[in-house]
Design a protein around this motif. Sequence first.
Motif, PDB file in Angstrom:
ATOM      1  N   UNK A 181       0.811  -1.209   0.000  1.00  0.00           N
ATOM      2  CA  UNK A 181       0.000   0.000   0.000  1.00  0.00           C
ATOM      3  C   UNK A 181       0.849   1.265   0.000  1.00  0.00           C
ATOM      4  N   UNK A 182       2.114   1.136   0.355  1.00  0.00           N
ATOM      5  CA  UNK A 182       3.010   2.287   0.430  1.00  0.00           C
ATOM      6  C   UNK A 182       4.339   1.940  -0.226  1.00  0.00           C
ATOM      7  N   UNK A 183       4.287   1.589  -1.495  1.00  0.00           N
ATOM      8  CA  UNK A 183       5.502   1.265  -2.232  1.00  0.00           C
ATOM      9  C   UNK A 183       6.444   2.467  -2.230  1.00  0.00           C
ATOM     10  N   UNK A 184       7.696   2.206  -1.914  1.00  0.00           N
ATOM     11  CA  UNK A 184       8.673   3.275  -1.789  1.00  0.00           C
ATOM     12  C   UNK A 184       8.925   3.689  -0.361  1.00  0.00           C
ATOM     13  N   UNK A 185       8.051   3.288   0.532  1.00  0.00           N
ATOM     14  CA  UNK A 185       8.250   3.531   1.953  1.00  0.00           C
ATOM     15  C   UNK A 185       8.632   2.211   2.621  1.00  0.00           C
ATOM     16  N   UNK A 186       9.793   2.191   3.219  1.00  0.00           N
ATOM     17  CA  UNK A 186      10.311   0.979   3.844  1.00  0.00           C
ATOM     18  C   UNK A 186      10.166   1.081   5.351  1.00  0.00           C
ATOM     19  N   UNK A 187       9.478   0.127   5.941  1.00  0.00           N
ATOM     20  CA  UNK A 187       9.196   0.193   7.368  1.00  0.00           C
ATOM     21  C   UNK A 187      10.132  -0.650   8.227  1.00  0.00           C
ATOM     22  N   UNK A 188      11.016  -1.396   7.611  1.00  0.00           N
ATOM     23  CA  UNK A 188      12.007  -2.174   8.344  1.00  0.00           C
ATOM     24  C   UNK A 188      13.239  -2.342   7.473  1.00  0.00           C
ATOM     25  N   UNK A 189      14.389  -2.215   8.087  1.00  0.00           N
ATOM     26  CA  UNK A 189      15.667  -2.273   7.369  1.00  0.00           C
ATOM     27  C   UNK A 189      16.649  -3.204   8.057  1.00  0.00           C
ATOM     28  N   UNK A 190      17.503  -3.829   7.269  1.00  0.00           N
ATOM     29  CA  UNK A 190      18.704  -4.390   7.826  1.00  0.00           C
ATOM     30  C   UNK A 190      19.702  -3.287   8.110  1.00  0.00           C
ATOM     31  N   UNK A 191      20.761  -3.621   8.787  1.00  0.00           N
ATOM     32  CA  UNK A 191      21.751  -2.598   9.111  1.00  0.00           C
ATOM     33  C   UNK A 191      22.668  -2.278   7.945  1.00  0.00           C
TER      34      UNK A 191
END
Length: 121
Positions: A103-113
Motif C-alpha cells: 500500500x506504500x511502495x517506496x516507503x520501507x518500514x524495516x531495514x537491515x543494518x
Amino acid sequence: QVQLQESGPGLVKPSQMLSLTCRVSDGSITTNYYGWNWVRQPPGKGLEWMGVITYDGSTYYSPSFKSRTSISRDTSKNLFSLQLSSMTPEETAVYYCARADRALIGHFDAWGRGTQVTVST
C-alpha cells in the motif's frame, strides 16, 4: 518486531557476481502483503532501489538493474537473496535489505543494518 540481516562477501572483483542474503526473523517473508527489497547507497549518494520479491514470490526490478539482477527466496529458511552480475567499481556501496507494504511502495518500514560491498581488484 521484524528484523532483517544482510550477509555476504565484503569484497568482489570487477566483472564478477555479487551474491547477498537477507535473513528475516520475527516475521515471515510470505506474510500478505509485504515486499522484500534490495536497496543500495554508494558513498556520498542517495538510496537506489534495485528490486523486490513479494509475499507470493513475484519479482520486480528497476529498469537499470533488470538485465543483470536476480532476486530469489527460500521460504523454508525465511530468507531472500540478491544476485548482481558484472560488478563494476562504481557499484561499491552499502547494500540493504528492507521491507515495504504494497500500500506504500517506496516507503520501507524495516531495514537491515546494511553490508559494505567493495568492488576492487
